[in-house]
Design a protein around this motif. Structure first.
Motif, PDB file in Angstrom:
ATOM      1  N   ASP A  66     -42.967  16.076  92.035  1.00 58.53           N
ATOM      2  CA  ASP A  66     -42.751  17.463  91.610  1.00 58.53           C
ATOM      3  C   ASP A  66     -41.267  17.800  91.577  1.00 58.53           C
ATOM      4  N   GLN A  67     -40.508  17.329  92.556  1.00 62.26           N
ATOM      5  CA  GLN A  67     -39.067  17.595  92.572  1.00 62.26           C
ATOM      6  C   GLN A  67     -38.389  16.970  91.361  1.00 62.26           C
ATOM      7  N   LEU A  68     -38.784  15.764  91.004  1.00 59.31           N
ATOM      8  CA  LEU A  68     -38.200  15.114  89.837  1.00 59.31           C
ATOM      9  C   LEU A  68     -38.532  15.872  88.559  1.00 59.31           C
ATOM     10  N   LEU A  69     -39.754  16.349  88.441  1.00 52.94           N
ATOM     11  CA  LEU A  69     -40.138  17.117  87.266  1.00 52.94           C
ATOM     12  C   LEU A  69     -39.391  18.452  87.235  1.00 52.94           C
ATOM     13  N   ALA A  70     -39.254  19.091  88.366  1.00 59.66           N
ATOM     14  CA  ALA A  70     -38.494  20.348  88.429  1.00 59.66           C
ATOM     15  C   ALA A  70     -37.039  20.105  88.018  1.00 59.66           C
ATOM     16  N   ALA A  71     -36.470  18.998  88.446  1.00 61.20           N
ATOM     17  CA  ALA A  71     -35.085  18.670  88.070  1.00 61.20           C
ATOM     18  C   ALA A  71     -34.962  18.456  86.568  1.00 61.20           C
ATOM     19  N   ARG A  72     -35.942  17.784  85.985  1.00 60.90           N
ATOM     20  CA  ARG A  72     -35.909  17.581  84.536  1.00 60.90           C
ATOM     21  C   ARG A  72     -36.030  18.911  83.804  1.00 60.90           C
ATOM     22  N   ARG A  73     -36.894  19.785  84.284  1.00 60.16           N
ATOM     23  CA  ARG A  73     -37.047  21.108  83.645  1.00 60.16           C
ATOM     24  C   ARG A  73     -35.748  21.893  83.746  1.00 60.16           C
ATOM     25  N   ALA A  74     -35.047  21.760  84.873  1.00 65.08           N
ATOM     26  CA  ALA A  74     -33.758  22.440  85.040  1.00 65.08           C
ATOM     27  C   ALA A  74     -32.726  21.885  84.060  1.00 65.08           C
ATOM     28  N   GLU A  75     -32.726  20.570  83.878  1.00 66.84           N
ATOM     29  CA  GLU A  75     -31.806  19.963  82.911  1.00 66.84           C
ATOM     30  C   GLU A  75     -32.082  20.495  81.514  1.00 66.84           C
ATOM     31  N   ARG A  76     -33.342  20.536  81.134  1.00 66.96           N
ATOM     32  CA  ARG A  76     -33.712  21.016  79.795  1.00 66.96           C
ATOM     33  C   ARG A  76     -33.363  22.497  79.610  1.00 66.96           C
ATOM     34  N   LYS A  96     -43.457  22.344  90.506  1.00 68.52           N
ATOM     35  CA  LYS A  96     -42.843  21.873  89.263  1.00 68.52           C
ATOM     36  C   LYS A  96     -41.625  22.694  88.857  1.00 68.52           C
ATOM     37  N   GLY A  97     -41.241  23.682  89.673  1.00 68.33           N
ATOM     38  CA  GLY A  97     -39.975  24.370  89.470  1.00 68.33           C
ATOM     39  C   GLY A  97     -39.986  25.637  88.647  1.00 68.33           C
ATOM     40  N   LEU A  98     -41.140  26.235  88.412  1.00 69.62           N
ATOM     41  CA  LEU A  98     -41.159  27.436  87.576  1.00 69.62           C
ATOM     42  C   LEU A  98     -40.219  28.524  88.103  1.00 69.62           C
ATOM     43  N   LEU A  99     -40.330  28.854  89.380  1.00 64.48           N
ATOM     44  CA  LEU A  99     -39.489  29.903  89.953  1.00 64.48           C
ATOM     45  C   LEU A  99     -38.046  29.438  90.126  1.00 64.48           C
ATOM     46  N   ALA A 100     -37.848  28.249  90.666  1.00 63.71           N
ATOM     47  CA  ALA A 100     -36.495  27.737  90.911  1.00 63.71           C
ATOM     48  C   ALA A 100     -35.686  27.678  89.629  1.00 63.71           C
ATOM     49  N   VAL A 101     -36.288  27.194  88.553  1.00 62.93           N
ATOM     50  CA  VAL A 101     -35.577  27.081  87.280  1.00 62.93           C
ATOM     51  C   VAL A 101     -35.261  28.464  86.724  1.00 62.93           C
ATOM     52  N   GLU A 102     -36.180  29.393  86.809  1.00 66.48           N
ATOM     53  CA  GLU A 102     -35.918  30.751  86.300  1.00 66.48           C
ATOM     54  C   GLU A 102     -34.771  31.402  87.066  1.00 66.48           C
ATOM     55  N   GLY A 145     -54.953  33.062  78.272  1.00 64.78           N
ATOM     56  CA  GLY A 145     -54.396  34.390  78.490  1.00 64.78           C
ATOM     57  C   GLY A 145     -53.487  34.516  79.699  1.00 64.78           C
ATOM     58  N   HIS A 146     -53.103  33.401  80.291  1.00 67.62           N
ATOM     59  CA  HIS A 146     -52.224  33.458  81.464  1.00 67.62           C
ATOM     60  C   HIS A 146     -50.991  32.599  81.212  1.00 67.62           C
ATOM     61  N   ASP A 147     -49.882  33.261  80.924  1.00 64.58           N
ATOM     62  CA  ASP A 147     -48.620  32.567  80.697  1.00 64.58           C
ATOM     63  C   ASP A 147     -47.879  32.497  82.026  1.00 64.58           C
ATOM     64  N   ARG A 148     -47.916  31.334  82.668  1.00 67.43           N
ATOM     65  CA  ARG A 148     -47.313  31.179  83.999  1.00 67.43           C
ATOM     66  C   ARG A 148     -45.810  31.426  83.968  1.00 67.43           C
ATOM     67  N   GLU A 149     -45.140  30.990  82.902  1.00 62.52           N
ATOM     68  CA  GLU A 149     -43.700  31.204  82.813  1.00 62.52           C
ATOM     69  C   GLU A 149     -43.374  32.687  82.653  1.00 62.52           C
ATOM     70  N   ALA A 150     -44.156  33.400  81.853  1.00 66.43           N
ATOM     71  CA  ALA A 150     -43.958  34.846  81.701  1.00 66.43           C
ATOM     72  C   ALA A 150     -44.235  35.561  83.021  1.00 66.43           C
ATOM     73  N   ALA A 151     -45.216  35.080  83.776  1.00 65.41           N
ATOM     74  CA  ALA A 151     -45.524  35.692  85.076  1.00 65.41           C
ATOM     75  C   ALA A 151     -44.344  35.542  86.034  1.00 65.41           C
ATOM     76  N   VAL A 152     -43.715  34.373  86.028  1.00 62.36           N
ATOM     77  CA  VAL A 152     -42.554  34.152  86.889  1.00 62.36           C
ATOM     78  C   VAL A 152     -41.399  35.059  86.460  1.00 62.36           C
ATOM     79  N   ARG A 153     -41.165  35.172  85.145  1.00 63.11           N
ATOM     80  CA  ARG A 153     -40.093  36.065  84.665  1.00 63.11           C
ATOM     81  C   ARG A 153     -40.357  37.510  85.100  1.00 63.11           C
ATOM     82  N   TRP A 154     -41.615  37.939  85.039  1.00 60.79           N
ATOM     83  CA  TRP A 154     -41.972  39.294  85.433  1.00 60.79           C
ATOM     84  C   TRP A 154     -41.674  39.519  86.918  1.00 60.79           C
ATOM     85  N   VAL A 155     -42.052  38.564  87.756  1.00 56.69           N
ATOM     86  CA  VAL A 155     -41.799  38.678  89.201  1.00 56.69           C
ATOM     87  C   VAL A 155     -40.297  38.760  89.465  1.00 56.69           C
TER      88      VAL A 155
END
Length: 118
Positions: A80-90, A57-63, A29-39
């Motif tokens: 974590d920086q590498l994973l955040a970079a990959r998420r940004a690429e995607r 892992k870049g949730l806020l930075a990517v949003e 019941g906790h969607d971390r990505e939706a929480a970041v979008r809400w903030v």
């Protein structure tokens, strides 16, 4: 990305594990990505540039980058920086992000428009 490197298979495994963890949170019941979008929605509109300290892992930075802001990501964890970079690429927003594996103190003085306030 500041010439940061990691074996692709390690990054693939880290990405899978993170996506599985996000899905586990959703099932609970906790969607971390939706929480970041809400903030971000609550604070919108925001101005560039943005300094994201402790990016993880870049949730806020990517949003933020996905919404067109220039983001500097700082985190001492290279993995974590590498994973955040990959998420940004995607997400198609990698050009709006700059990654720094280290602490705020290790950012070069005068780099970008980031300045220490007194």
């Amino acid at each position: 990305m500041n010439s940061l490197r990691r074996r692709p298979e390690d990054l693939d495994a880290a990405e899978r594990a993170f996506e599985e963890r996000l899905e586990c949170y959703r099932r609970l019941g906790h969607d971390r990505e939706a929480a970041v979008r809400w903030v971000v929605d609550i604070g919108w509109p925001l101005a560039s540039p943005v300094l994201d300290v402790g990016t993880g892992k870049g949730l806020l930075a990517v949003e933020l980058a996905r919404r067109g802001l220039a983001v500097t990501s700082v985190d001492p964890c290279l993995a974590d920086q590498l994973l955040a970079a990959r998420r940004a690429e995607r997400a198609g927003c990698a050009a709006s992000l700059r990654f720094h594996a280290g602490t705020v103190e290790t950012l070069a003085a005068g780099e970008g428009s980031l300045r220490r306030r007194r």
